[in-house]
Structure formats: structure tokens, C-alpha cells
Design a protein around this motif. Structure first.
Motif, PDB file in Angstrom:
ATOM      1  N   LYS A  63       0.831  -1.213   0.000  1.00  0.00           N
ATOM      2  CA  LYS A  63       0.000   0.000   0.000  1.00  0.00           C
ATOM      3  C   LYS A  63       0.862   1.258   0.000  1.00  0.00           C
ATOM      4  CE  LYS A  63      -3.707   2.576   0.476  1.00  0.00           C
ATOM      5  NZ  LYS A  63      -4.657   2.424   1.590  1.00  0.00           N
ATOM      6  N   TYR A  64       1.896   1.289   0.807  1.00  0.00           N
ATOM      7  CA  TYR A  64       2.684   2.509   0.950  1.00  0.00           C
ATOM      8  C   TYR A  64       3.677   2.708  -0.193  1.00  0.00           C
ATOM      9  CZ  TYR A  64       1.125   2.283   5.876  1.00  0.00           C
ATOM     10  OH  TYR A  64       0.388   2.219   7.038  1.00  0.00           O
ATOM     11  N   TYR A  65       4.281   1.604  -0.649  1.00  0.00           N
ATOM     12  CA  TYR A  65       5.434   1.750  -1.542  1.00  0.00           C
ATOM     13  C   TYR A  65       5.266   1.053  -2.886  1.00  0.00           C
ATOM     14  CZ  TYR A  65       7.205   3.132   2.989  1.00  0.00           C
ATOM     15  OH  TYR A  65       7.359   3.744   4.202  1.00  0.00           O
ATOM     16  N   GLY A  66       4.191   0.293  -3.056  1.00  0.00           N
ATOM     17  CA  GLY A  66       3.908  -0.291  -4.350  1.00  0.00           C
ATOM     18  C   GLY A  66       4.830  -1.414  -4.764  1.00  0.00           C
ATOM     19  N   HIS A  67       5.531  -2.002  -3.824  1.00  0.00           N
ATOM     20  CA  HIS A  67       6.389  -3.147  -4.169  1.00  0.00           C
ATOM     21  C   HIS A  67       6.178  -4.260  -3.160  1.00  0.00           C
ATOM     22  CE1 HIS A  67       9.273  -2.187  -0.949  1.00  0.00           C
ATOM     23  NE2 HIS A  67       9.331  -0.945  -1.390  1.00  0.00           N
ATOM     24  N   ASN A  68       6.857  -5.347  -3.373  1.00  0.00           N
ATOM     25  CA  ASN A  68       6.689  -6.537  -2.548  1.00  0.00           C
ATOM     26  C   ASN A  68       7.600  -6.488  -1.329  1.00  0.00           C
ATOM     27  OD1 ASN A  68       4.803  -7.655  -4.353  1.00  0.00           O
ATOM     28  ND2 ASN A  68       6.444  -8.484  -5.628  1.00  0.00           N
ATOM     29  N   GLY A  69       7.448  -7.535  -0.490  1.00  0.00           N
ATOM     30  CA  GLY A  69       8.255  -7.627   0.717  1.00  0.00           C
ATOM     31  C   GLY A  69       7.507  -7.137   1.937  1.00  0.00           C
ATOM     32  N   ALA A  70       8.234  -7.022   3.028  1.00  0.00           N
ATOM     33  CA  ALA A  70       7.622  -6.593   4.292  1.00  0.00           C
ATOM     34  C   ALA A  70       8.642  -5.832   5.121  1.00  0.00           C
ATOM     35  CB  ALA A  70       7.111  -7.799   5.072  1.00  0.00           C
ATOM     36  N   PHE A  71       8.202  -4.718   5.680  1.00  0.00           N
ATOM     37  CA  PHE A  71       9.031  -3.996   6.644  1.00  0.00           C
ATOM     38  C   PHE A  71       8.308  -3.982   7.981  1.00  0.00           C
ATOM     39  CE2 PHE A  71       6.099  -0.638   5.576  1.00  0.00           C
ATOM     40  CZ  PHE A  71       6.022   0.158   6.712  1.00  0.00           C
ATOM     41  N   TYR A  72       9.084  -3.898   9.045  1.00  0.00           N
ATOM     42  CA  TYR A  72       8.517  -3.842  10.395  1.00  0.00           C
ATOM     43  C   TYR A  72       8.879  -2.506  11.035  1.00  0.00           C
ATOM     44  CZ  TYR A  72       7.223  -8.769  10.327  1.00  0.00           C
ATOM     45  OH  TYR A  72       6.631  -9.966  10.033  1.00  0.00           O
ATOM     46  N   PRO A  73       7.882  -1.801  11.583  1.00  0.00           N
ATOM     47  CA  PRO A  73       8.198  -0.555  12.288  1.00  0.00           C
ATOM     48  C   PRO A  73       9.064  -0.830  13.516  1.00  0.00           C
ATOM     49  CG  PRO A  73       5.822  -0.788  11.918  1.00  0.00           C
ATOM     50  CD  PRO A  73       6.443  -2.097  11.614  1.00  0.00           C
ATOM     51  N   GLU A  74       9.879   0.123  13.870  1.00  0.00           N
ATOM     52  CA  GLU A  74      10.659   0.012  15.104  1.00  0.00           C
ATOM     53  C   GLU A  74       9.739  -0.083  16.314  1.00  0.00           C
ATOM     54  OE1 GLU A  74      13.317   0.440  18.377  1.00  0.00           O
ATOM     55  OE2 GLU A  74      13.371  -0.523  16.425  1.00  0.00           O
ATOM     56  N   ILE A  75       8.642   0.697  16.305  1.00  0.00           N
ATOM     57  CA  ILE A  75       7.666   0.684  17.406  1.00  0.00           C
ATOM     58  C   ILE A  75       6.351   0.182  16.841  1.00  0.00           C
ATOM     59  CG2 ILE A  75       6.535   2.046  19.204  1.00  0.00           C
ATOM     60  CD1 ILE A  75       8.719   4.193  18.735  1.00  0.00           C
ATOM     61  N   MET A  76       5.765  -0.837  17.481  1.00  0.00           N
ATOM     62  CA  MET A  76       4.517  -1.357  16.939  1.00  0.00           C
ATOM     63  C   MET A  76       3.642  -1.943  18.042  1.00  0.00           C
ATOM     64  SD  MET A  76       5.691  -4.868  14.988  1.00  0.00           S
ATOM     65  CE  MET A  76       5.699  -6.431  15.889  1.00  0.00           C
ATOM     66  N   TYR A  77       2.335  -1.895  17.798  1.00  0.00           N
ATOM     67  CA  TYR A  77       1.402  -2.637  18.626  1.00  0.00           C
ATOM     68  C   TYR A  77       1.641  -4.130  18.413  1.00  0.00           C
ATOM     69  CZ  TYR A  77      -1.296   1.723  19.114  1.00  0.00           C
ATOM     70  OH  TYR A  77      -1.698   2.996  19.395  1.00  0.00           O
ATOM     71  N   PHE A  78       1.160  -4.951  19.339  1.00  0.00           N
ATOM     72  CA  PHE A  78       1.471  -6.378  19.229  1.00  0.00           C
ATOM     73  C   PHE A  78       0.850  -7.027  17.998  1.00  0.00           C
ATOM     74  CE2 PHE A  78      -2.385  -6.595  21.952  1.00  0.00           C
ATOM     75  CZ  PHE A  78      -3.122  -7.560  21.286  1.00  0.00           C
ATOM     76  N   TRP A  79      -0.134  -6.360  17.353  1.00  0.00           N
ATOM     77  CA  TRP A  79      -0.681  -6.919  16.116  1.00  0.00           C
ATOM     78  C   TRP A  79       0.143  -6.496  14.896  1.00  0.00           C
ATOM     79  CZ3 TRP A  79      -3.622  -3.610  19.236  1.00  0.00           C
ATOM     80  CH2 TRP A  79      -3.803  -2.313  18.778  1.00  0.00           C
ATOM     81  N   GLY A  80       1.208  -5.698  15.115  1.00  0.00           N
ATOM     82  CA  GLY A  80       2.176  -5.478  14.055  1.00  0.00           C
ATOM     83  C   GLY A  80       2.067  -4.178  13.294  1.00  0.00           C
ATOM     84  N   ASN A  81       1.356  -3.188  13.834  1.00  0.00           N
ATOM     85  CA  ASN A  81       1.193  -1.931  13.107  1.00  0.00           C
ATOM     86  C   ASN A  81       1.798  -0.770  13.881  1.00  0.00           C
ATOM     87  OD1 ASN A  81       0.362  -0.663  10.766  1.00  0.00           O
ATOM     88  ND2 ASN A  81      -1.660  -0.140  11.543  1.00  0.00           N
ATOM     89  N   TYR A  82       2.067   0.325  13.133  1.00  0.00           N
ATOM     90  CA  TYR A  82       2.497   1.558  13.779  1.00  0.00           C
ATOM     91  C   TYR A  82       1.526   1.953  14.887  1.00  0.00           C
ATOM     92  CZ  TYR A  82       5.925   2.979  10.165  1.00  0.00           C
ATOM     93  OH  TYR A  82       7.010   3.079   9.335  1.00  0.00           O
ATOM     94  N   THR A  83       2.018   2.583  15.938  1.00  0.00           N
ATOM     95  CA  THR A  83       1.111   3.173  16.913  1.00  0.00           C
ATOM     96  C   THR A  83       0.500   4.430  16.305  1.00  0.00           C
ATOM     97  OG1 THR A  83       2.720   4.625  17.989  1.00  0.00           O
ATOM     98  CG2 THR A  83       2.618   2.337  18.758  1.00  0.00           C
ATOM     99  N   ASP A  84      -0.649   4.819  16.834  1.00  0.00           N
ATOM    100  CA  ASP A  84      -1.378   5.963  16.295  1.00  0.00           C
ATOM    101  C   ASP A  84      -0.530   7.235  16.330  1.00  0.00           C
ATOM    102  OD1 ASP A  84      -3.576   4.226  16.100  1.00  0.00           O
ATOM    103  OD2 ASP A  84      -4.241   4.743  18.123  1.00  0.00           O
TER     104      ASP A  84
END
Length: 755
Positions: free
Chosen positions: A421-442
Motif C-alpha cells: 500500500k505505501y510503496y507499491g512493491h513486494n516484501g515486508a518492513f517492520y516498524p521500530e515501534i509497533m502494537y502487538f498486532w504489528g502496526n504503527y502506533t497511532d
């Protein structure tokens, strides 16, 4: 010395030595079947008086359920309960509640002792003629208090709930704001909802906290991932956690109090915690009752199995240091006991549904506000979360690492969707800080999205901080090297590595030289604007050759080979004939207190004692020119000093670490708050990693012993090395007097080195 003091000491020593009996089991301290060569009982924590409050508590746990245990001056026994998955509506890891146990006669009579028996995973209290044993069953979800007295006693059990009504997190203590405990959320989520005390029945009382709302959907919408709502399941809404209390010879007299039916010389109190997604409190109560009914009632049999789990845990590995040098004797004793204490805490909190929380683990107490408060709240920072787990590799505590890997694997579909969605390519990045379900905090993503493309975070500290995914791959590679677990390799390591490496392959363009040009980029949180940051480049140069050894399909290997060939040089500079590593090729304003250039030493072990002399010297030059010299919290310099073979520096730093216990806390294995909260899990686990690397370092097939070990420290240790290898070794006065390598075929790969 006064006669009264002599009598007091004599009585105290006698009490420690006295065997104790529970239901036909006579256990003499320090004498067990299957005992480890390290006498764990010799490092038990012993107190001869009650504590004042929760800051005077001892930790207990079974890997998922935690308890702070203390006796107040009144003689009341207090249990502060916790669980690894008790996350509320606003992603705060809450306590379950508190239990107060009143015994008559009270547990404050002389003589008094309270012993944290780490070899048993239990707290033993002796007061006058009454014994109390508190333990969290290593094999079942139950906290148990066993009481025995030579005279009849009366017991009252009371639940104490402080979340009694909805309120804002608006208290202030000095410069500390309570709302920080809800870090990361929408501003209107800085509040707490009440618990529910359930109607009692004749033989039990219970309470729970049920999440009646959730921020999960709002979080996905804010971050542009609303399409994932239909594909996932809300992990917060209707999550219900609490506990059921039952006991022998006890009846409920209200919804929060149970009392003895008759006086008796023995009794048992059992507390059954549960976290479960349910449609109602009644549904949760039925589930916890069914769970409680399944737990065997035979205390002797269960406690023996519980002891066996802890014995096996201590027998996995150990480090025991002594010294004939009087100047070193105090230091090495403290280093050994600190290592044991933190490994005990890891065992108490490391087998739950979610990873260990760096900012307090399961053992936060009401230091400022209430026991739910922890600075930096509920999200997971990779920089902080990783450190307890690096130390579990050499100690062989592989089962404790499973929750960490599971959390990141479970988040993989969401991270792939975010990348697309953000970058239009494949793969996966992980935020340095994330909720336990794997997303950026608000708050880190940012509420005001005007003028910001999807994926661009408001928080510039972590805007381009994605290298944690690479370090996760490195940790998983080490795990696989040590365990040779093909199932883990195929189900966890390879799927995560493929997507993370794919992100680093596709995200940045190649320059005119054909090399990846990392821009825009950052070098950790310290340099927000950088090009060609060292952690990413050295990380990929270190990891890709190891990944290429895995049994994966050829197209994947071809991608990895090309990415390796496309890596730019590791940024460095040569001045006055001395080459050192830089944090990046170019970097702007200094914004934090890390040493990114030393990621080339740890976690990416390129410029270390295991390398050639020229490479090692570059690492040492980098160490000597580092900007930040701090040795607290998540700072990893003791590890880097050990990996560089800097014996004096490593020794000084590990001693400094373990002498920095938390002020005001009675248990010497609690540290902090440092950068985070108390008990800080990074302060002691960095020390553990450093101590292990002083003893042993491994790369490929090579096992290097004593690369940074002071000769005046005698040591016995058992640690784990790659290819399912264990090293059981003893050194005295600079000479190895025992070396057992299992399997024996690996003995040819062992090299010893002294400084």
C-alpha cells in the motif's frame, strides 16, 4: 557485637538451615535429585523481616503468569497478579489484580524468614509456627499458596481492585505524567475502564476486565490499511482477563472475600488466571471454571512436577564465577547472582502468548501511580524488546524465544499489505515501534495526514527505521544454527527472511554504479537523515551469505546473490593511518544517543575477535571513537567490548551493570528505570549477553573460548553453540581443568584464547 545481635544472627542461620515439610515432602535446601553443578540454592534471596510495600516484593512466575509476593508489616501476605496477554482496550498491559491473605496468627511473628527459592520456583515464608509456600505451577495455569502450621490458623482471602470506575489517566508525579502509560494512542484513549467483580458462589470468588471497545479498527484506518479489517480479527475487542479464587476450607462471605470455615493446621488457596475472548463476563467465568476443574488436585504430585521443570531449566546451562583474589571476590559473587536472578525472571515471564515487555516485564508495582503504570506503555520497541532474547541463545532457553518469533510471524500478512500500500512493491518492513498486532502506533504514524503520503510517519525518529527486521533475521539464523530445527527454519525463518530481504531489495534504487543507494534513510534513531546507513549495509553483508546456505528455491537465492553484490561499501574513514567505521556515508543532525557504527560489531558480528587482525583493529578503532559512552539500559556496549576481545572494558562494564539495582526496591535483581521503567529488562540482559560473549563466541563452525575473560576469574559454565553443541567447561587460575564438548566430534572446532 551486642549479645542480642549474636542471638538474632544465630537464630536466622538456624532457620535457613532448617528443613521444611509440606504434605509428607521433606526437602533440605540445596539437596535435590538431578541437581545442577551450580548450587542455585546458594543464591536464593533471603529476608529476615516483612517488607513495607510492593517495592519490597519478590518475583514469581511460570512463564505466562507472574506474581509479586511480599508480606506487609501487619503480617498480611500480598500477591500482585499479572499475565503476558492482559492487554486492555487501549493496549496497556494491565495487572490482573491483587490478593490480600490475612492469617491468624499473622505472618509477622518472630522468628521470620522469606526465601525466594529459585531452584524450586517458589517463595517460602516462615513466621512463628506457620509456613506459607507460594508458587506458580510451571505446568498448569494456577497460582497456589500452601499453608501449614503446628497450631490451628484462620485465613481470610480478599481481592483488591483499583480499577473501580472509568477515569482519565491524568495524574502527575513530579515530571512523570500518568498518560505516558497509554503511549501511542489517540488522545481520547488515555483512560481506563473498570473491572467487573462477579457474583460469588459458596466456594469461589472471581473478577475480570472485559474490553468493551477497541482501537484496532481505528488504527488500521488511520494508517491507510482499512482493507485489512475484513481480512483480520480484532485482537482487542472482548478480550477478557481476570482470575478465579478457590481454596480448601474456605467459603465466600461476599463477592470479594473468602474466610475459613473452621480453624485448621493446613490449607490451600488456588488462584486461576485466564485471558480469553468472550461474548460476556458470564462466558468468561464458565471458561475459567472449566479450566480450574481440569487442574489436578494432588498438590504433592503437581509440585514435584513443577520442581522438575525448574531443575531442568537450571540444568540447561549455567555460569558460576569465583575468585581467589579478595578484591574480585565480591564482584564475581554479585555477577553470578545477578546472572541467576535475571535468568530466573526470564523463566518467570518468557513462555506466554506475547513477548517479554522490556519496560517492567510482569513485575511492575505501584511505584508512582498504580501497578498498571509503565513508562512507554504497551507497544513493542524492537531496540528494547530484542535484548532479553539475544541472551537466551547461548543459555539454551529456546522455548522462551517462541513468543517473540510468533508475534512477528503473525504480523507478516499485515506488514506485506502495508509495504504494497505505501510503496507499491513486494516484501515486508517492520516498524521500530509497533502494537502487538504489528502496526504503527497511532501517535507515531501521526493524526494529521494532510500533505503526508501513506506510510510517512509523523515521528521522524522511526520514519526510516526498519533495520530491526534484518536483526530479527539474524537472531533467527542464530536460533536455527544452534537448534538445527528444520521445522522452525521452514515455517518461521524462511518465510520472514524472504519478505524482509525482498523489502530491502526493492525499496531503494540502484545508483549509477549499480549499487543500492539508501536514500531517504536513517541510521537508527540517532541520525534521522542519512545516506547508506551502516546498520543496513553491514547487516545485509553479514546475513545474506548465511541465508544463501539455507535450502530455498533457486530464484530466491538468485535475488539474494544479486542484492549482496549490489551492496555499497561499509562507510568508513581513515585518519592518521587508523580506519574506523562511520554511522553512514552521510549523516545530518545528531538526534539520539546510539552508536550505529558499532552495529558492525553487534548485532552484526563482522568486526570482532573472530575476524582477521585488520578487521578486528578497525572494530577497536571504531569502539575507541564512539560518541556515546553510557552503560545503562539498552546500551549494548558491554556486548561489543566482549566481542572485540576488550577484557578490561567488558569486565568493568558487566560489574557496573549489576551493581546498579533499582533504588528503593528490595529485590536486588530489579533494575531501572533507566530509559524505560522498573524493572528494566534491558539493563540486566545486556549484561548477560556480554558475560556470555566474554566466555564464548561462535561463527560458522568455529567456537572460541575465553575471548575476553579475565584470568583472575575462575569459572564453571555450560553454554550452547551451533549444531546442537554444548560446552561444559571449568577454568581455574587461567587453566582449563575440564572441557566437555557434546557431541565430541565438535571438539576439533573449539579454540581457546586468553588475554
Amino acid at each position: 557485637m551486642k549479645i542480642g545481635s549474636i542471638l538474632k544472627i544465630s537464630l536466622f542461620v538456624w532457620l535457613i538451615a532448617l528443613p521444611y515439610t509440606f504434605w509428607g515432602q521433606s526437602i533440605e535446601p540445596g539437596k535435590h535429585q538431578n541437581s545442577t553443578p551450580l548450587n542455585i540454592s546458594g543464591y536464593n534471596v533471603v529476608w529476615d523481616s516483612p517488607g513495607n510495600d510492593a517495592l519490597g516484593s519478590m518475583p514469581l512466575g511460570n512463564g505466562d503468569i507472574g506474581v509479586n509476593v511480599w508480606v506487609e508489616p501487619s503480617g498480611d501476605l500480598l500477591l500482585l497478579l499479572s499475565k503476558t496477554d492482559a492487554f486492555d482496550e487501549f493496549n496497556r498491559l494491565l495487572k490482573l489484580g491483587r490478593i490480600r491473605i490475612k492469617i491468624t496468627p499473622a505472618l509477622c511473628e518472630r522468628p521470620f524468614t522469606q526465601i525466594l527459592k529459585m531452584e524450586d520456583g517458589a517463595v517460602q515464608i516462615r513466621s512463628g509456627r506457620t509456613n506459607a509456600r507460594v508458587w506458580v505451577d510451571a505446568n498448569h495455569p494456577v497460582i497456589q499458596v500452601d499453608l501449614q502450621s503446628s497450631t490451628p490458623i484462620q485465613t481470610e482471602v480478599k481481592t483488591e481492585i483499583w480499577r473501580t470506575s472509568e477515569r482519565k489517566l491524568d495524574r502527575i508525579s513530579g515530571q512523570e505524567k500518568e498518560e505516558h502509560s497509554s503511549y501511542g494512542n489517540f488522545p481520547d484513549k488515555n483512560r481506563v475502564n473498570p473491572d467487573t467483580v462477579l457474583p460469588h458462589s459458596s466456594g469461589q470468588i472471581a473478577w475480570c476486565h472485559r474490553n468493551i471497545e477497541s482501537q484496532w479498527q481505528a488504527n488500521l484506518k488511520l494508517t491507510g490499511l482499512e482493507e485489512e479489517i475484513a481480512l483480520g480479527k480484532d485482537p482487542i475487542l472482548n478480550r477478557t482477563f481476570g482470575a478465579l479464587v478457590r481454596g480448601t476450607n474456605l467459603q465466600a462471605v461476599s463477592d470479594t472475600v473468602m474466610k475459613s470455615i473452621t480453624t485448621a493446621k493446613s490449607g490451600t488457596i488456588r488462584i486461576f488466571p485466564l485471558t480469553k475472548t468472550t461474548g460476556s463476563e458470564a462466558e468468561w467465568l464458565k471458561a475459567v471454571e472449566e479450566q480450574a476443574d481440569l487442574i489436578p488436585a494432588n498438590t504433592n504430585k503437581r509440585f514435584a512436577a513443577h520442581q522438575q521443570w525448574w531443575r531442568q531449566y537450571w540444568n540447561r546451562s549455567w555460569i558460576d564465577i569465583t575468585s581467589t583474589d579478595p578484591k574480585e571476590e565480591v564482584n564475581v559473587k554479585r555477577v553470578t547472582e545477578a546472572y541467576i536472578q535475571q535468568r530466573f525472571i526470564n523463566g518467570c515471564a518468557g513462555r506466554g502468548q506475547l513477548p517479554i515487555k522490556f519496560n517492567g516485564s510482569l513485575f511492575t508495582v505501584n511505584q508512582l501511580f498504580d501497578p498498571d503504570y509503565r513508562r512507554w506503555g504497551g507497544p513493542y520497541w524492537w531496540q528494547n524488546t530484542r535484548l532479553p532474547y539475544w541472551g537466551m541463545l547461548y543459555s539454551g532457553d529456546f522455548d522462551l524465544m517462541a513468543p517473540l518469533f510468533k508475534m512477528y510471524l503473525d504480523a507478516l500478512p499485515l506488514r506485506k499489505a502495508a509495504t504494497k500500500k505505501y510503496y507499491g512493491h513486494n516484501g515486508a518492513f517492520y516498524p521500530e515501534i509497533m502494537y502487538f498486532w504489528g502496526n504503527y502506533t497511532d501517535v507515531n504514524y501521526g493524526f494529521d495526514r494532510q500533505g503526508k503520503p501513506d506510510g510517512l510517519t509523523e515521528n521522524t525518529y522511526i520514519r526510516y527505521y526498519w533495520q530491526g527486521g534484518l536483526e530479527l533475521v539474524g537472531m533467527m539464523l542464530d536460533y536455527y544454527d544452534l537448534t538445527q530445527d528444520a521445522n522452525f527454519r521452514d515455517i518461521t525463518l524462511v518465510p520472514l527472511a524472504k519478505e524482509i530481504i525482498c523489502f530491502f531489495d526493492q525499496h531503494w534504487k540502484r545508483g549509477t554504479d549499480g549499487k543500492v543507494f539508501y536514500s531517504p534513510a536513517a541510521s537508527l534513531e540517532t541520525w534521522h537523515e542519512a545516506t547508506n546507513p551502516t546498520p543496513e549495509i553491514v547487516g545485509l553483508r553479514y546475513l545474506l551469505p548465511r541465508l544463501l546456505e539455507l535450502p530455498v528455491e533457486e530464484p530466491c537465492k538468485e535475488q539474494w546473490r544479486k542484492l549482496l553484490a549490489d551492496q555499497p561499501e561499509i562507510p568508513s574513514i581513515t585518519e592518521s593511518g587508523q580506519t574506523r567505521i562511520l554511522p553512514a556515508k552521510t549523516f545530518g543532525k545528531l538526534s539520539n544517543i546510539e552508536n550505529p557504527e558499532l552495529y558492525a560489531v553487534f548485532p552484526y558480528r563482522v568486526f570482532t575477535k573472530m575476524a582477521d587482525s585488520k578487521t578486528l583493529q578497525t572494530g577497536i578503532n571504531t569502539w575507541k571513537n564512539r560518541k556515546n559512552l553510557a552503560n545503562i539500559g539498552w546500551q549494548q556496549q558491554p556486548v561489543q567490548a566482549a566481542l572485540l576481545g576488550l577484557t578490561d572494558e567488558a569486565r568493568t562494564m558487566v560489574i557496573e551493570r549489576v551493581q546498579n539495582s533499582a533504588k528503593g526496591y528490595r529485590f536486588p535483581g530489579f533494575y531501572g528505570p533507566n530509559y524505560d521503567w522498573t524493572p528494566d529488562q534491558d539493563q540486566p540482559t545486556v549484561f548477560m549477553i556480554g558475560l556470555q560473549r566474554m566466555l564464548m563466541q561462535c561463527e560458522g563452525d568455529k567456537i572460541l573460548l575465553f575471548p575476553a575473560w579475565p584470568k583472575e576469574w575462575d569459572v564453571t559454565f555450560k553454554l550452547y553453540a551451533p549444531k546442537q553443541t554444548t560446552i561444559d567447561c571449568e577454568m581455574k587460575q587461567g587453566k582449563i581443568v575440564k572441557l566437555k564438548v557434546t557431541p565430541a566430534s565438535r571438539g576439533k572446532d573449539v579454540v581457546t584464547l586468553y588475554q
